[in-house]
Design a protein around this motif. Sequence first.
Motif, mmCIF file in Angstrom:
data_model
loop_
_atom_site.group_PDB
_atom_site.id
_atom_site.type_symbol
_atom_site.label_atom_id
_atom_site.label_comp_id
_atom_site.label_asym_id
_atom_site.label_seq_id
_atom_site.Cartn_x
_atom_site.Cartn_y
_atom_site.Cartn_z
ATOM 1 N N TYR A 56 0.576 -0.674 0.319
ATOM 2 C CA TYR A 56 0.435 0.361 0.034
ATOM 3 C C TYR A 56 1.237 0.885 0.020
ATOM 4 O O TYR A 56 0.597 2.652 -0.768
ATOM 5 N N GLY A 57 2.041 1.175 0.994
ATOM 6 C CA GLY A 57 2.995 2.561 0.688
ATOM 7 C C GLY A 57 3.114 2.264 -0.738
ATOM 8 O O GLY A 57 3.265 3.906 -1.319
ATOM 9 N N ASP A 71 -7.029 0.412 -4.382
ATOM 10 C CA ASP A 71 -7.676 -0.720 -4.951
ATOM 11 C C ASP A 71 -6.818 -0.944 -6.168
ATOM 12 O O ASP A 71 -6.971 -2.300 -6.436
ATOM 13 N N ALA A 72 -5.293 -0.603 -6.320
ATOM 14 C CA ALA A 72 -4.306 -1.253 -6.581
ATOM 15 C C ALA A 72 -3.324 -1.993 -6.117
ATOM 16 O O ALA A 72 -3.257 -3.340 -6.168
ATOM 17 N N MET A 99 7.289 -6.597 -4.808
ATOM 18 C CA MET A 99 7.196 -5.315 -4.713
ATOM 19 C C MET A 99 7.142 -3.997 -6.229
ATOM 20 O O MET A 99 7.040 -4.216 -6.499
ATOM 21 N N THR A 100 7.961 -5.067 -6.869
ATOM 22 C CA THR A 100 7.283 -5.043 -8.198
ATOM 23 C C THR A 100 6.706 -5.258 -9.195
ATOM 24 O O THR A 100 5.808 -4.695 -9.978
ATOM 25 N N LEU A 101 5.788 -6.682 -8.366
ATOM 26 C CA LEU A 101 4.504 -6.591 -9.006
ATOM 27 C C LEU A 101 3.523 -4.756 -8.773
ATOM 28 O O LEU A 101 2.666 -5.073 -9.310
ATOM 29 N N ALA A 102 3.537 -4.808 -7.345
ATOM 30 C CA ALA A 102 3.229 -3.909 -6.896
ATOM 31 C C ALA A 102 2.431 -2.297 -8.057
ATOM 32 O O ALA A 102 2.765 -1.800 -8.225
ATOM 33 N N HIS A 103 4.328 -1.970 -7.980
ATOM 34 C CA HIS A 103 5.390 -1.049 -8.354
ATOM 35 C C HIS A 103 4.309 -1.236 -10.101
ATOM 36 O O HIS A 103 4.316 0.099 -10.658
ATOM 37 N N ARG A 104 4.182 -2.711 -10.734
ATOM 38 C CA ARG A 104 4.043 -2.444 -12.242
ATOM 39 C C ARG A 104 2.540 -2.015 -12.346
ATOM 40 O O ARG A 104 1.954 -1.138 -13.377
#
Length: 205
Positions: A56-57, A71-72, A99-104
């Motif tokens: 989330y951060g 949502d993301a 974190m790679t998934l999150a950034h994308r």
Amino acid sequence: MDTPRVSRVTPVDARARESGGESGAGSTLTDLLLRIAQQDTDAFAAFYEQTSRRVYGLARRVLIDPELSEDATQEVYLQVWNSADRFNPAAGSPMAWLMTLAHRRAVDRVRSEQSSTDREARYGAATLVPDHDDVVDTVTQRLEAETVVKCLDTLTATQQESVKLAYYGGLTYREVAEKLGVAVPTIKSRIRDGLLRLKACLGVN
């Protein structure tokens, strides 16, 4: 098995959760991912609890907007549930993968929001039937939406605000004046001057 329910992450939740981190938790997260790949909902819940704060951060730093960030974050964990079997421990840590998934996902959200804004601009340019004056008629007949978006940046802040409300929002002069708390003649002047500047930028004679 049905996809597990992903709780919405709020700013309060994000501060309250303890991050899974990399110190001493890496092997635990790896084990959880292996179990998630087998559709283990308990493992998924534990993985979410340990890592959602950081996801989330990151989303919040990229997207700024809290609701979009929530949502993301949800989308990231649905992706984890559906693709945990693709995690390769030899390629990196679980947190780095996550974190790679999150950034994308966050970047995709940014692009999606921008694309939506552009579509609205193109739709407004193509469908608007203005009732203000001849200057508006001339601009709407000759504009190219992408160019208009760029040319809007050449207007002053007050001109841009007034033109957007009238042009994209479909408001009348009086409605724009009421919304901005400005006299109707002032709004007419701003919109006309703004549209004249748009004409010059667009090369409309």
